[in-house]
Design a protein around this motif. Structure first.
Motif, mmCIF file in Angstrom:
data_model
loop_
_atom_site.group_PDB
_atom_site.id
_atom_site.type_symbol
_atom_site.label_atom_id
_atom_site.label_comp_id
_atom_site.label_asym_id
_atom_site.label_seq_id
_atom_site.Cartn_x
_atom_site.Cartn_y
_atom_site.Cartn_z
ATOM 1 N N PRO A 18 24.697 13.202 5.731
ATOM 2 C CA PRO A 18 25.461 13.552 6.930
ATOM 3 C C PRO A 18 26.756 12.761 7.036
ATOM 4 O O PRO A 18 27.779 13.286 7.464
ATOM 5 N N ALA A 19 26.731 11.491 6.648
ATOM 6 C CA ALA A 19 27.939 10.676 6.772
ATOM 7 C C ALA A 19 29.064 11.224 5.908
ATOM 8 O O ALA A 19 30.216 11.313 6.334
ATOM 9 N N LEU A 20 28.723 11.619 4.659
ATOM 10 C CA LEU A 20 29.748 12.152 3.766
ATOM 11 C C LEU A 20 30.194 13.533 4.201
ATOM 12 O O LEU A 20 31.365 13.893 4.078
ATOM 13 N N ALA A 21 29.261 14.324 4.698
ATOM 14 C CA ALA A 21 29.619 15.674 5.141
ATOM 15 C C ALA A 21 30.602 15.623 6.294
ATOM 16 O O ALA A 21 31.414 16.530 6.479
ATOM 17 N N GLN A 22 30.533 14.516 7.097
ATOM 18 C CA GLN A 22 31.402 14.410 8.246
ATOM 19 C C GLN A 22 32.671 13.623 7.953
ATOM 20 O O GLN A 22 33.495 13.418 8.840
ATOM 21 N N ALA A 23 32.822 13.150 6.735
ATOM 22 C CA ALA A 23 33.989 12.342 6.404
ATOM 23 C C ALA A 23 35.264 13.166 6.561
ATOM 24 O O ALA A 23 35.369 14.266 6.025
ATOM 25 N N PRO A 24 36.241 12.642 7.317
ATOM 26 C CA PRO A 24 37.460 13.420 7.571
ATOM 27 C C PRO A 24 38.373 13.457 6.353
ATOM 28 O O PRO A 24 38.421 12.514 5.557
ATOM 29 N N ASN A 29 37.843 7.963 11.741
ATOM 30 C CA ASN A 29 37.298 6.670 11.369
ATOM 31 C C ASN A 29 37.670 6.337 9.925
ATOM 32 O O ASN A 29 37.385 7.111 9.007
ATOM 33 N N PHE A 30 38.275 5.160 9.711
ATOM 34 C CA PHE A 30 38.770 4.818 8.378
ATOM 35 C C PHE A 30 37.628 4.657 7.382
ATOM 36 O O PHE A 30 37.738 5.078 6.217
ATOM 37 N N ALA A 31 36.530 4.058 7.807
ATOM 38 C CA ALA A 31 35.387 3.873 6.905
ATOM 39 C C ALA A 31 34.820 5.217 6.467
ATOM 40 O O ALA A 31 34.479 5.404 5.290
ATOM 41 N N GLN A 32 34.694 6.155 7.400
ATOM 42 C CA GLN A 32 34.215 7.490 7.035
ATOM 43 C C GLN A 32 35.191 8.177 6.093
ATOM 44 O O GLN A 32 34.792 8.866 5.152
ATOM 45 N N PHE A 33 36.480 7.989 6.360
ATOM 46 C CA PHE A 33 37.498 8.567 5.479
ATOM 47 C C PHE A 33 37.325 8.041 4.055
ATOM 48 O O PHE A 33 37.366 8.804 3.085
ATOM 49 N N LEU A 34 37.114 6.731 3.912
ATOM 50 C CA LEU A 34 36.942 6.149 2.592
ATOM 51 C C LEU A 34 35.685 6.670 1.906
ATOM 52 O O LEU A 34 35.673 6.863 0.684
ATOM 53 N N GLU A 35 34.634 6.914 2.674
ATOM 54 C CA GLU A 35 33.417 7.484 2.094
ATOM 55 C C GLU A 35 33.706 8.861 1.502
ATOM 56 O O GLU A 35 33.198 9.222 0.438
ATOM 57 N N ALA A 146 47.239 8.106 2.794
ATOM 58 C CA ALA A 146 46.326 9.238 2.654
ATOM 59 C C ALA A 146 45.523 9.449 3.930
ATOM 60 O O ALA A 146 45.231 10.591 4.317
ATOM 61 N N HIS A 147 45.158 8.357 4.595
ATOM 62 C CA HIS A 147 44.409 8.442 5.855
ATOM 63 C C HIS A 147 45.285 8.974 6.976
ATOM 64 O O HIS A 147 44.840 9.751 7.818
#
Length: 395
Positions: A18-24, A29-35, A146-147
């Motif tokens: 779920p965390a990767l599926a929601q990564a923008p 969120n920068f951490a989610q973006f990096l994931e 990129a973010h």
């Protein structure tokens, strides 16, 4: 890259997280973006260990965002910029570098068709031959841009390419520094271009554009070749115009003229004429008909691929001709141009007349020059594309 994983397994693992599926794709969120970036890198073949190591210490650099938001526009005239950039010291150091790395330059021309003077001019203008390469952490700069959602389509692929370079051992995530926009090395190239055109010039098994001049020279040559450089052909030549009436309206890029056409009109060459008479050739007046005049040949388009600033590209091409043996240009007696406010007023008037000049930014770019030339022709003025107060008053 140390290992690869079956794409189907990678995609399955992404879908299950779920965390990767929601990564923008950008922002959020920068951490989610990096994931999300990490997952994309792994899906492209980068090992999880390399992706993790490349992104472990990455953080947002607000100084990068400040630079991106406050980019200074290019407002110097050609005479101002070319005199400053093609200095006596740069000419001297450039000649020394061409001699010092003579064998490397000979290889560059033999394999890629690009003369030493062309590479050396870029080398000098970009970093003063490696002396000023930038002090922004490259991974942080690329991740920040990129973010940021202003130009993610440009910088996300560069961030992924930087991760790939980490896997090659050619980029240190914590130690590699460069320009604020992610360019690296003595000739300031982005990671994707380094991967596509990188050459190990010194034989150490790596492409290191920061510390290895042979790597930088040969990589630049391969990159320029990839942009379409035509071996054995000129790129720019200073010209002198005949006295009397002259068709200034034929000046500018893309007018369909050839070298023989200009020769028939009485154009002469202080440094000697190129020998191929059927070459396409565009007459350029970077500071109007009373200033320096040049013919630009097909290879000049490579300069526009490298940098879109007209003044920079003409100066870089001129610098290369000087390193190749040409004399300094005849500065002439160009008239005063328009200041920032007046240039914006001119652009507004041109737009009102139906011309497409791009942004109203006070910059004399290609669209504004073409519109100026058209209005000069309509008003019965010499159509050299150089605006002055008289043209503004008439409009």
């Amino acid at each position: 890259m140390t290992s690869k994983f079956p794409l189907a397994l990678v995609l399955a693992s992404l879908a299950a997280s779920p965390a990767l599926a929601q990564a923008p794709a950008c922002g959020g969120n920068f951490a989610q973006f990096l994931e999300g970036v990490k997952a994309e890198a792994i899906a492209s073949g980068v090992s999880p260990d390399v992706a993790q190591a490349a992104l472990r210490t990455v953080s947002v650099d607000n100084k990068v965002l400040s630079r991106d938001r406050a980019q200074g526009v290019f407002r110097q005239t050609f005479l101002e910029f070319s005199r400053r950039s093609v200095s006596a010291n740069r000419m001297q150091v450039g000649a020394q570098k061409m001699k010092q790395f003579g064998e490397v330059f000979a290889r560059a021309e033999a394999e890629y068709g690009v003369p030493a003077a062309v590479i050396t001019a870029f080398w000098g203008l970009e970093t003063d031959f490696g002396a000023v390469q930038g002090d922004f952490n490259t991974m942080n700069a690329l991740a920040t841009l990129a973010h940021d959602c202003r130009r993610p389509e440009l910088f996300r692929p560069q961030l992924l390419a930087a991760i790939e370079m980490v896997g090659h051992g050619d980029l240190d995530p914590t130690g590699t520094t460069g320009a604020w926009a992610g360019e690296v090395g003595q000739v300031q190239m982005l990671p994707r271009d380094i991967i596509d055109h990188g050459v190990d010039g010194d034989g150490d098994g790596h492409v290191n554009l920061k510390t290895s001049s042979p790597d930088a020279i040969l990589t630049a040559a391969k990159h320029i070749n990839g942009l379409g450089w035509r071996a054995g052909e000129p790129w720019l030549a200073e010209v002198s115009l005949p006295e009397g009436n002259f068709p200034f309206e034929k000046s500018g890029l893309g007018q369909g003229m050839t070298l023989s056409d200009w020769t028939a009109l009485g154009v002469s060459f202080p440094n000697g004429a190129p020998t191929t008479q059927n070459l396409p050739a565009d007459l350029l007046f970077p500071q109007g008909r009373n200033g320096p005049a040049f013919l630009a040949f097909p290879n000049f388009s490579i300069y526009l691929e490298w940098n879109q600033s007209f003044i920079y590209t003409v100066s870089a091409a001129y610098f290369a001709t000087r390193l190749a043996g040409a004399k300094p240009y005849d500065a002439g007696n160009p008239g005063d141009g328009l200041g920032d406010v007046a240039m914006k007023q001119l652009q507004q008037k041109l737009v009102a007349l139906g011309h497409d000049v791009g942004d109203i930014d006070g910059i004399l770019g290609g669209g504004t020059r073409a519109a100026v030339r058209a209005e000069q022709l309509r008003l019965g003025l010499p159509a050299d594309g150089w605006p002055d107060q008289d043209l503004l008053n008439r409009l």
